[in-house]
Write an enzyme that holds these catalytic residues in place. Structure first.
Site, PDB file in Angstrom:
ATOM      1  N   GLU A  93       0.813  -1.224   0.000  1.00 62.26           N
ATOM      2  CA  GLU A  93       0.000   0.000   0.000  1.00 62.26           C
ATOM      3  C   GLU A  93       0.848   1.277   0.000  1.00 62.26           C
ATOM      4  O   GLU A  93       0.676   2.169   0.837  1.00 62.26           O
ATOM      5  CB  GLU A  93      -0.974  -0.035   1.195  1.00 62.26           C
ATOM      6  CG  GLU A  93      -1.906  -1.240   1.097  1.00 62.26           C
ATOM      7  CD  GLU A  93      -2.849  -1.426   2.279  1.00 62.26           C
ATOM      8  OE1 GLU A  93      -2.812  -0.602   3.214  1.00 62.26           O
ATOM      9  OE2 GLU A  93      -3.612  -2.392   2.263  1.00 62.26           O
TER      10      GLU A  93
ATOM     11  N   ASN B   8       2.116  -4.765  -3.311  1.00 62.95           N
ATOM     12  CA  ASN B   8       0.698  -5.119  -3.194  1.00 62.95           C
ATOM     13  C   ASN B   8      -0.098  -3.862  -2.874  1.00 62.95           C
ATOM     14  O   ASN B   8       0.371  -3.006  -2.121  1.00 62.95           O
ATOM     15  CB  ASN B   8       0.602  -6.135  -2.022  1.00 62.95           C
ATOM     16  CG  ASN B   8      -0.766  -6.717  -1.812  1.00 62.95           C
ATOM     17  OD1 ASN B   8      -1.406  -7.155  -2.768  1.00 62.95           O
ATOM     18  ND2 ASN B   8      -1.225  -6.755  -0.557  1.00 62.95           N
TER      19      ASN B   8
ATOM     20  N   HIS C 133     -10.334  -5.761  -2.997  1.00 61.21           N
ATOM     21  CA  HIS C 133     -11.444  -5.590  -2.049  1.00 61.21           C
ATOM     22  C   HIS C 133     -12.540  -4.882  -2.831  1.00 61.21           C
ATOM     23  O   HIS C 133     -12.568  -3.650  -2.925  1.00 61.21           O
ATOM     24  CB  HIS C 133     -10.989  -4.761  -0.840  1.00 61.21           C
ATOM     25  CG  HIS C 133      -9.990  -5.491   0.010  1.00 61.21           C
ATOM     26  ND1 HIS C 133     -10.317  -6.638   0.698  1.00 61.21           N
ATOM     27  CD2 HIS C 133      -8.688  -5.269   0.269  1.00 61.21           C
ATOM     28  CE1 HIS C 133      -9.249  -7.075   1.362  1.00 61.21           C
ATOM     29  NE2 HIS C 133      -8.244  -6.261   1.101  1.00 61.21           N
TER      30      HIS C 133
ATOM     31  N   GLU D 257      -6.279 -10.452  -2.050  1.00 58.00           N
ATOM     32  CA  GLU D 257      -7.146 -10.271  -0.873  1.00 58.00           C
ATOM     33  C   GLU D 257      -8.616 -10.162  -1.291  1.00 58.00           C
ATOM     34  O   GLU D 257      -9.371  -9.338  -0.767  1.00 58.00           O
ATOM     35  CB  GLU D 257      -6.736  -9.008  -0.090  1.00 58.00           C
ATOM     36  CG  GLU D 257      -5.286  -8.992   0.337  1.00 58.00           C
ATOM     37  CD  GLU D 257      -4.893  -7.777   1.170  1.00 58.00           C
ATOM     38  OE1 GLU D 257      -5.775  -7.040   1.650  1.00 58.00           O
ATOM     39  OE2 GLU D 257      -3.675  -7.572   1.343  1.00 58.00           O
TER      40      GLU D 257
ATOM     41  N   ASP E  84     -12.391  -9.972  -1.853  1.00 54.69           N
ATOM     42  CA  ASP E  84     -13.737 -10.095  -1.288  1.00 54.69           C
ATOM     43  C   ASP E  84     -14.643  -9.152  -2.062  1.00 54.69           C
ATOM     44  O   ASP E  84     -14.167  -8.224  -2.725  1.00 54.69           O
ATOM     45  CB  ASP E  84     -13.799  -9.851   0.234  1.00 54.69           C
ATOM     46  CG  ASP E  84     -13.010  -8.645   0.740  1.00 54.69           C
ATOM     47  OD1 ASP E  84     -12.867  -7.660  -0.018  1.00 54.69           O
ATOM     48  OD2 ASP E  84     -12.550  -8.692   1.890  1.00 54.69           O
TER      49      ASP E  84
HETATM   50  O1  9MR Z   1      -8.211  -8.185   7.688  1.00 55.38           O
HETATM   51  C1  9MR Z   1      -7.254  -7.447   8.421  1.00 55.38           C
HETATM   52  C2  9MR Z   1      -7.856  -7.004   9.739  1.00 55.38           C
HETATM   53  O2  9MR Z   1      -8.114  -8.125  10.570  1.00 55.38           O
HETATM   54  C3  9MR Z   1      -6.913  -6.025  10.423  1.00 55.38           C
HETATM   55  O3  9MR Z   1      -7.563  -5.504  11.562  1.00 55.38           O
HETATM   56  C4  9MR Z   1      -6.527  -4.923   9.475  1.00 55.38           C
HETATM   57  C5  9MR Z   1      -5.573  -3.968  10.136  1.00 55.38           C
HETATM   58  O4  9MR Z   1      -5.017  -3.073   9.291  1.00 55.38           O
HETATM   59  O5  9MR Z   1      -5.938  -5.467   8.310  1.00 55.38           O
HETATM   60  C6  9MR Z   1      -6.813  -6.258   7.595  1.00 55.38           C
HETATM   61  O6  9MR Z   1      -6.186  -6.731   6.433  1.00 55.38           O
HETATM   62  C7  9MR Z   1      -5.784  -5.738   5.503  1.00 55.38           C
HETATM   63  C8  9MR Z   1      -4.544  -6.250   4.809  1.00 55.38           C
HETATM   64  O7  9MR Z   1      -3.565  -6.595   5.759  1.00 55.38           O
HETATM   65  C9  9MR Z   1      -3.998  -5.239   3.839  1.00 55.38           C
HETATM   66  N1  9MR Z   1      -5.009  -4.821   2.892  1.00 55.38           N
HETATM   67  C10 9MR Z   1      -6.281  -4.418   3.469  1.00 55.38           C
HETATM   68  C11 9MR Z   1      -6.808  -5.482   4.404  1.00 55.38           C
HETATM   69  C12 9MR Z   1      -8.183  -5.100   4.939  1.00 55.38           C
HETATM   70  O8  9MR Z   1      -8.102  -3.956   5.731  1.00 55.38           O
END
Ligand code: 9MR
Length: 473
Positions: A170, A211, A247, A275, A277
Site C-alpha cells: 500500500e 501489493n 477488495h 485479498e 472479497d
Molecule cells: O483483515 C485485516 C484485519 O483483521 C486487520 O484488523 C486490518 C488492520 O489493518 O488489516 C486487515 O487486512 C488488511 C490487509 O492486511 C492489507 N489490505 C487491506 C486489508 C483489509 O483492511
C-alpha cells in the site's frame, strides 16, 4: 507387553464400531465421519484450481485455527494460505528486537500439514507499525537498518518455505503518487528499492511482490503502480510480482480488470489476486448473492486468462470472520461461505470458474489426486478419541508418509500400524514394515488414540506430500 495389549484392545473396539451401523447412525451425534460433511462429496476449490496450475488461497485468522470447522475448510479447500495479521510488523516485532514467532509458526505448520503454499504478508507497510517504530525519532540510517533487520530476520526464519512475500504494501495514494508514510518521510522513495534488495538477499528463492488496493482496474493509482514497477525493473531492482488486493464492491468490478492484470503481466512480472472479497449492503438476498457469485467467477476467469497470474486468494472464507462489517458499517456478506460456514453461491462460482463441478458426488481420486483418504473418528468420549485413517493410493507405494493436522491442543497418546510422530498440530504417520508395500489401487490403514474428545471436521490427509481427496477409501 502391556501397552501392546491395550492397543490391541483399542483396535478391536474401533473395528467393532467401524463395521457396525452405529458409525453412520444419526443418533451418534458425537461421531464424525467424512460422509457426514456435505461438501466432502464435492470437488474442492483447491482440486479444481490445481487443474489449471493456479493456487486458490485464503487469509487465515490465527485465533480461528483452533475451531474445527474453520480449520477443516481451510485445509480442505485451499492450496495457499496468507496470515491475515500474524506476520505484520506489530504482531511479529512489537518491541525492537523482540520477535513473536508463535502465531506465524502455527501458520507454517498448518500449511505444511496440509500441503499448502504460504504467501507472506507483509514486511514494509505504513499501517500496523508498532509504537516504537511509528513514534521513534530515527535517522535515515537507523530507519534503513531497522527495515533491513526486520526483513532479514522474518524472511530468514522462513527461508525456502514461503513462496511469495508482500515486501511493500500500500505504497500509493489514490492519485498515483507515493503515500506519505513514515517510510517515505524518513527514507524518501528509495525505501521501496532498498526493501526489495534486502528481501532478495534474505531469501533468494521467494518471489517478491508489491501489493495494493484500488489498483484493480486501470486508473490513476494503478498507473502509478505500473510506472513504478516498470522503472524498478528497468533499474534491476529485484521485484517479481504485483498483488491486486481486490477488495471489491458488488456490481463495481472494473470492466478492465483483466486488461489491467495483463498490462502488468506484460512487464514480465507475476500477478496475484491477493485479498479478494466482494462486499454488498446487508442483508444479502438471493439476487445479490447470485450476482456476487458471477463476479467472483469473473475474477477467477481473469486470472485464468492471464498466464502470468498464479492464483487467487480470498481475504478469509467465511462472512463470520471478515474484516468488512467492522470497517464498513451496513456492508458485509463479502466471502464465499456464510456466517455458519455454509458455502454460498459464490463458492460454486469460484469452483465452476476453475472447472470444478458442484455436487459431482465422486468420492474417488479426482483429476490429479493420487489418493483418497477416509478419516474416521471411530469412538469419542469426554477425554479421548480413536481415529482410523484409510488411504487408497492410485499408484503402487514402497513406503509411505501420511500427514494431517489435529486441532490445537489435541495429542496422540498411542498408535498402531504406523510409526507416528507429532509436532504441534502436525501429525506425521509413516509405514511400518508390514504395510510398507501397497499395490496400485490398494489401501493401507492405521489408527491412533488421542487425549481429547473435541468434535472437529476431518482434516485433509496428504500422502507423500500431496493432498488426498476426502472419501470412503
Ligand atoms: O483483515 C485485516 C484485519 O483483521 C486487520 O484488523 C486490518 C488492520 O489493518 O488489516 C486487515 O487486512 C488488511 C490487509 O492486511 C492489507 N489490505 C487491506 C486489508 C483489509 O483492511
Amino acid at each position: 507387553m502391556f501397552p501392546l495389549m491395550r492397543r490391541a484392545a483399542v483396535v478391536i473396539a474401533a473395528g467393532v464400531l467401524l463395521s457396525g451401523a452405529a458409525l453412520h447412525g444419526g443418533a451418534q451425534a458425537s461421531q464424525t465421519s467424512v460422509e457426514e460433511s456435505p461438501s466432502a462429496q464435492l470437488a474442492t476449490l483447491r482440486e479444481a484450481a490445481s487443474t489449471s496450475g493456479k493456487f486458490i488461497g485464503t487469509a487465515i485468522a490465527d485465533h480461528r485455527l483452533s475451531d474445527a470447522t474453520y480449520n477443516g475448510i481451510a485445509a480442505r479447500e485451499f492450496s495457499s494460505v496468507t496470515a491475515e495479521n500474524a506476520m505484520k510488523w506489530d504482531a511479529i516485532q512489537p518491541q525492537r528486537g523482540t520477535f513473536n514467532w508463535a502465531a506465524p509458526d502455527r501458520l507454517m505448520q498448518f500449511a505444511q500439514a496440509n500441503s499448502q503454499q504460504v504467501y507472506g504478508h507483509t514486511l514494509v507497510w505504513h499501517s500496523q507499525m508498532p509504537g516504537w517504530l511509528q513514534n521513534g525519532n530515527f535517522s535515515g540510517t537507523e530507519m534503513n537498518q531497522i527495515m533491513n533487520t526486520h526483513i532479514s530476520t522474518v524472511m530468514g526464519r522462513y527461508r525456502g518455505q514461503i513462496n511469495r512475500w508482500d515486501v511493500v504494501n500500500e505504497a500509493f495514494n489514490e492519485d498515483g503518487s507515493l503515500r506519505n508514510s513514515k517510510w517515505y518521510q524518513v527514507l524518501g522513495r528509495d525505501y521501496i528499492a532498498n526493501a526489495f534488495r534486502a528481501a532478495r538477499a534474505a531469501d533468494p528463492n521467494a518471489k517478491l511482490f508489491i501489493n495494493d488496493y484500488n489498483t484493480d482496474g486501470i486508473n490513476a493509482k494503478s498507473n502509478g503502480m505500473y510506472n513504478l514497477v516498470r522503472d524498478l525493473r528497468a533499474q534491476g531492482v529485484p521485484i517479481d510480482g504485483v498483488g491486486f488486493q481486490s477488495h471489491l464492491i458488488l456490481d463495481q468490478l472494473p470492466s478492465d480488470y483483466q486488461a489491467n492484470l495483463q498490462r502488468f503481466a506484460d512487464l514480465g512480472v507475476e500477478v496475484v489476486v491477493t485479498e479478494l472479497d466482494i462486499r454488498m449492503r446487508t442483508p444479502s438476498d438471493a439476487a445479490k448473492l447470485q450476482r456476487q457469485s458471477q463476479q467472483f467467477a469473473q475474477v477467477v476467469q481473469a486470472c485464468l486468462n492471464v498466464s502470468r497470474c498464479s492464483g487467487v486468494t480470498v481475504w478469509g472464507f467465511s462472512d463470520r470472520d471478515s474484516w468488512v462489517p467492522g470497517t464498513f458499517p451496513g456492508e458485509g456478506a463479502a466471502l464465499p461461505y456464510d456466517d455458519n460456514y455454509q458455502p454460498k453461491p459464490a463458492y460454486n462460482g469460484i469452483l465452476t470458474a476453475f472447472g470444478g463441478s458442484p455436487g459431482g458426488g465422486d468420492p474417488g481420486p479426482g483429476p490429479g489426486a493420487d489418493c483418497t483418504a477416509a478419516y474416521q473418528v471411530a469412538n469419542r468420549w469426554n477425554a479421548g478419541s480413536v481415529v482410523e485413517v484409510r488411504v487408497t493410493a492410485r499408484q503402487a507405494l514402497n513406503g509411505w508418509t501420511a500427514t494431517f493436522a489435529l486441532p490445537a491442543g489435541e495429542s496422540v497418546t498411542s498408535s498402531w500400524n504406523t510409526q507416528l510422530t507429532q509436532s504441534g498440530t502436525t501429525v506425521t504417520a509413516r509405514n511400518v514394515a508390514h504395510n510398507a508395500t501397497v499395490p496400485a489401487g490398494g489401501t493401507f490403514s492405521f489408527g491412533f488414540q488421542t487425549n481429547s474428545g473435541a468434535v472437529y471436521s476431518a482434516p485433509v490427509v496428504s500422502l507423500n506430500g500431496t493432498a488426498c481427496t476426502a472419501g470412503t477409501a
